[in-house]
Design an enzyme around this catalytic site. Structure first.
Site, PDB file in Angstrom:
ATOM      1  N   ARG A 249       0.774  -1.282  -0.025  1.00  0.00           N
ATOM      2  CA  ARG A 249       0.093  -0.065  -0.089  1.00  0.00           C
ATOM      3  C   ARG A 249       0.849   1.305  -0.068  1.00  0.00           C
ATOM      4  O   ARG A 249       1.698   1.508   0.799  1.00  0.00           O
ATOM      5  CB  ARG A 249      -0.825   0.089   1.240  1.00  0.00           C
ATOM      6  CG  ARG A 249      -2.120  -1.106   1.107  1.00  0.00           C
ATOM      7  CD  ARG A 249      -2.806  -0.871   2.378  1.00  0.00           C
ATOM      8  NE  ARG A 249      -4.038  -2.211   2.269  1.00  0.00           N
ATOM      9  CZ  ARG A 249      -4.675  -2.603   3.551  1.00  0.00           C
ATOM     10  NH1 ARG A 249      -4.640  -1.744   4.463  1.00  0.00           N
ATOM     11  NH2 ARG A 249      -5.549  -3.344   3.308  1.00  0.00           N
TER      12      ARG A 249
ATOM     13  N   ARG B 139       2.798   1.042  10.269  1.00  0.00           N
ATOM     14  CA  ARG B 139       2.073   1.554   9.145  1.00  0.00           C
ATOM     15  C   ARG B 139       3.252   1.325   8.117  1.00  0.00           C
ATOM     16  O   ARG B 139       3.962   2.272   7.927  1.00  0.00           O
ATOM     17  CB  ARG B 139       1.435   2.839   9.326  1.00  0.00           C
ATOM     18  CG  ARG B 139       0.616   2.946   7.777  1.00  0.00           C
ATOM     19  CD  ARG B 139       0.246   4.341   8.115  1.00  0.00           C
ATOM     20  NE  ARG B 139      -0.958   4.696   9.229  1.00  0.00           N
ATOM     21  CZ  ARG B 139      -2.237   4.207   9.272  1.00  0.00           C
ATOM     22  NH1 ARG B 139      -2.672   3.943   7.969  1.00  0.00           N
ATOM     23  NH2 ARG B 139      -2.985   4.419   9.968  1.00  0.00           N
TER      24      ARG B 139
ATOM     25  N   GLU C 185      -6.143  -1.090  15.666  1.00  0.00           N
ATOM     26  CA  GLU C 185      -6.785  -1.925  14.799  1.00  0.00           C
ATOM     27  C   GLU C 185      -5.760  -3.184  14.051  1.00  0.00           C
ATOM     28  O   GLU C 185      -4.521  -2.791  13.763  1.00  0.00           O
ATOM     29  CB  GLU C 185      -7.325  -1.273  13.274  1.00  0.00           C
ATOM     30  CG  GLU C 185      -7.947  -2.105  12.385  1.00  0.00           C
ATOM     31  CD  GLU C 185      -7.576  -1.600  11.070  1.00  0.00           C
ATOM     32  OE1 GLU C 185      -7.733  -2.467  10.000  1.00  0.00           O
ATOM     33  OE2 GLU C 185      -7.617  -0.359  10.977  1.00  0.00           O
TER      34      GLU C 185
ATOM     35  N   SER D 227      -9.883  -6.022  10.284  1.00  0.00           N
ATOM     36  CA  SER D 227     -11.245  -5.550   9.633  1.00  0.00           C
ATOM     37  C   SER D 227     -11.818  -6.387   9.071  1.00  0.00           C
ATOM     38  O   SER D 227     -11.531  -7.284   8.413  1.00  0.00           O
ATOM     39  CB  SER D 227     -11.010  -4.190   8.906  1.00  0.00           C
ATOM     40  OG  SER D 227     -10.686  -3.259   9.383  1.00  0.00           O
TER      41      SER D 227
ATOM     42  N   ARG E  69       1.342  -6.591  12.749  1.00  0.00           N
ATOM     43  CA  ARG E  69       0.512  -5.648  13.870  1.00  0.00           C
ATOM     44  C   ARG E  69       0.377  -6.788  14.958  1.00  0.00           C
ATOM     45  O   ARG E  69       0.628  -6.490  15.961  1.00  0.00           O
ATOM     46  CB  ARG E  69      -0.599  -5.267  13.444  1.00  0.00           C
ATOM     47  CG  ARG E  69      -0.401  -3.888  12.497  1.00  0.00           C
ATOM     48  CD  ARG E  69      -1.806  -3.216  12.424  1.00  0.00           C
ATOM     49  NE  ARG E  69      -1.362  -1.959  11.406  1.00  0.00           N
ATOM     50  CZ  ARG E  69      -2.288  -0.747  11.639  1.00  0.00           C
ATOM     51  NH1 ARG E  69      -3.396  -0.732  12.519  1.00  0.00           N
ATOM     52  NH2 ARG E  69      -1.955   0.274  10.751  1.00  0.00           N
TER      53      ARG E  69
END
Length: 430
Positions: A262, A277, A349, A352, A391
């Site tokens: 990403r 990130r 987070e 999801s 994560r």
């Protein structure tokens, strides 16, 4: 992708649903283009009918020797042919315009999704585990003695720039162990089919899973046109594109462990410390292809699959349902699982789990044949992180850290680490 027929039938409801997402009304503009497109199609059909009638009369006029009528009809046929061609081209252009407009509009939220503006309006629905009380100030993952020398950001910057990391030795093995633990659990306990898919895909796969055209800047494209996947949601979901499945085949449940890429175009200056990130990361993804009647229950099942992984690792977490203003573009409903990170003194987070309804299925024309027969219907698609490996590594390291710089590791990972359950202050598995 939205169904223009549903918008025609109830434009007010469509705009009201967009308003819940804080989006501007769109039905009027869509229906104007749709009406113009349909008018062109009808006019082209009428002109085609006139052309066909005139074509039949040409032969009769020639047989009668009526040269003037013959020439008039020939000219009429040519004129109508050109008219039909032009109107069909205009209708096609309008169809492309309408499709592009529809493709840029977010999915409509489910009725039970809470209204809200941003993440502060998300609603907690579950909480598990008590955050550990430390008798020292807990550090962030990259500051822990046993981790710092094995998490090399300087080397990664030399190789690739910012937002990359090189993992070494025991920490690299721990990262790999987490991915193996996740995949094994999904396959052996949760009944998912393991897949190994490409990380390079064509435009169609990105478009079909709602990553294009609106979010091209968030992904990487190679010089020869392939896209690097932002998650294996793209490959797993698009695997049924263009198919007409038998109802008995549903649900199809898949999982894959892949590299993900990403650009983080919209996150400049956000979470720059550590490996929270990154431009390149690994994730274990879950995707389900279901009957429309089963998708809500399937979302809850997938959510439990992800939550159970954290419980097995002993990581405290909370689960929230995202409000309308915080949901992703393609989601109809999303649950976020947030793991407790003591180094940040916050829940962050880690997964999801979303249902898109038939939003993606319409874009990629994925359907199923009802058991009782009848016209094929669109499947529902769901996706969820199960889990984000990097994560999860952060959560394991921060929750297990000890004052001397060592890290106590979850017992669930011992089979993947040669029975060892500690990371020493020197960065060795013991």
């Amino acid at each position: 992708m939205h169904d223009i027929r549903a918008i025609r039938e109830n434009p007010e409801a469509f705009d009201a649903a967009l308003a819940r997402r804080q989006e501007a009304p769109a039905a009027s503009d869509l229906l104007a283009v749709d009406a113009e497109r349909r008018a062109k199609i009808q006019a082209a059909e009428e002109a085609q009918a006139e052309q066909n009638r005139a074509s039949k009369q040409v032969g009769a006029a020639k047989a009668k020797g009526d040269e003037a009528e013959f020439e008039r009809l020939r000219a009429l046929v040519a004129s109508k042919k050109a008219e039909v061609t032009a109107m069909q081209a205009e209708a096609k252009d309008l169809d492309v315009k309408l499709t592009d407009m529809l493709a840029r509009i977010a999915n409509l939220p489910a009725a039970d999704v809470p209204d809200g503006a941003d993440e502060t309006d998300n609603v907690e629905v579950n909480r598990w585990g008590e955050p550990r009380v430390f008798d020292f100030a807990p550090k962030e993952h990259f500051e822990i003695d046993g981790v710092a020398r094995a998490m090399d950001f300087e080397m990664a910057a030399k190789l690739s720039g910012s937002r990359f990391v090189v993992l070494k030795g025991a920490v690299a093995r721990l990262h790999r162990a987490l991915a193996q633990f996740m995949i094994d659990t999904h396959v052996e306990t949760n009944g998912l089919t393991e897949m190994q898919t490409p990380v390079l895909v064509r435009d169609e796969a990105m478009y079909g899973t709602d990553k294009l055209p609106k979010f091209g800047d968030d992904s990487y494209q190679t010089t020869n046109g392939w896209w690097l996947i932002p998650t294996s949601e793209v490959t797993l979901t698009y695997s049924v594109a263009g198919d007409i499945l038998d109802a008995a085949q549903l649900p199809i449940r898949m999982t894959a462990h892949t590299l993900c890429f990403r650009s983080e175009a919209g996150s400049a200056g956000k979470d720059t410390a550590g490996m929270l990130r990154q431009h390149q990361f690994e994730k274990v993804e879950m995707v389900s292809i279901t009957h429309p009647d089963e998708s809500d229950a399937e979302q809850k099942r997938m959510l439990r699959c992800a939550e159970a992984l954290l419980e097995a690792l002993g990581i405290p977490y909370r689960t929230v349902v995202l409000c309308t203003g915080d949901m992703g573009f393609g989601a109809r409903r999303t649950y976020d699982i947030e793991a407790w990170l003591p180094g940040q003194d916050a829940y962050r987070e880690i997964s999801s789990v979303s249902t898109t309804g038939d939003f993606q299925a319409r874009r990629m024309n994925a359907r199923f044949r009802p058991e009782g027969g009848g016209k094929p219907e669109f499947v529902h698609t769901l996706n969820g992180s199960g889990l984000a490996v990097g994560r999860c590594l952060i959560a394991v390291l921060e929750n297990g850290q000890q004052q001397d710089g060592s890290v106590r590791l979850p017992d669930a990972l011992a089979p993947y680490l040669g029975g060892r359950t500690m990371l020493s202050p020197e960065g060795q598995l013991v």
